[in-house]
Structures are given as structure tokens and as C-alpha cells.
Design a protein around this motif. Sequence first.
Motif: not given
Length: 174
Positions: A20-26, A28-31, A151-156, A161-162
Motif C-alpha cells: 500500500p502507498l500512503d494516500p498522500v503519495q497517491i 502527489e502522484t496525481v498532482e 481524479a485529484e479531488s477523488y484522492w484528496k 477522510g471524506r
Amino acid sequence: IDTKQASVEALALFARAGLPLDPVQIYETVELRKIHEIKAAELACSRATEENFERLREILKASEERIAAGEGLAKEDREFHLEIVRATKNGVFHNICSVYYLMGEQRLPIYFNDLERSMRSHAEHIQIYEALLRRDGNLAQALMSAHLQGAESYWKGIIEGRWTEPKSAALERA
């Protein structure tokens, strides 16, 4: 394994191995994907060949068939975006962007499990394709930016936690 300090290549390997990757890394990747793919859309407007346009048409047709069958667009989405990067005629650029998709290989099917999201994405792909065909770099960039914002909004939302993971995805990993 501490993925916080890992290289992009290592993160891709971790993702492919199912770590698993950290959600923040995910996020940042999308960014990063967004930064690169907006520029790719602009460059593709001036550099794309008929071969690139033919390939994009094939991908859009495959996308329509998948949606008609009630299936998600994980594979077709990756192919569509990477064909635009390929149309820049910059091999290094393509290699860099390919890594982002390796990192998302486990997550894209979950993201596109929502048929409505697949349909919306396909409609946006058609608009991007038409802008590329008209060689309108400004429009292609604007459309790509808006497209990747989803995609950016989805991962954010996940990071903040939404979002709650669908039960089926949680069960697959259990």
C-alpha cells in the motif's frame, strides 16, 4: 519498508507488488500526472501524427464497448493518456508518465468501478481528442486540466477522510 523517501521508480515497484502507498503519495502522484499531462496535451497538438489520432480513435471505440458492456475503463484510460504523451514524440517524457500508471495499476480498477465515472471520463476523453484533432493547444490543456481535476479531488477526499472504500475492494485485500 519506508515508502516516504522512496524514488518514484521504487514507489511504482511497491505498488505493483501490492504494497500500500500512503494516500498522500497517491495524491502527489496525481498532482505530478496533472502537471505533465497538461503539457503533453499542448505538445501533442503540434506533434501528433495520423497514427496517434488513429490509435486514440481505437481507444475511444474500445472505451465505448467497455461502457456498453457495463465495465470500467481502467485499461483504456491508461492507454488514452499514454497515447497523448506518446504523441509528444519525447521518449523520456513517455517513460516518466508510464511510471505514474504503474503506480496506479492496483487503484485504477477501483476508481473506474463506478460506471458513471467511466462514462464521464469517456465523454471528457472525446472532448480532449477533438481539441487535439483541431490542434487547439490552449483548449486541450484546459480540458486535460479539468479532466484530471476529478481524479485529484477523488484522492484528496480519501486523504481528508471524506471517502469510504467500497466493501468489495476492502474484501479483495482481506
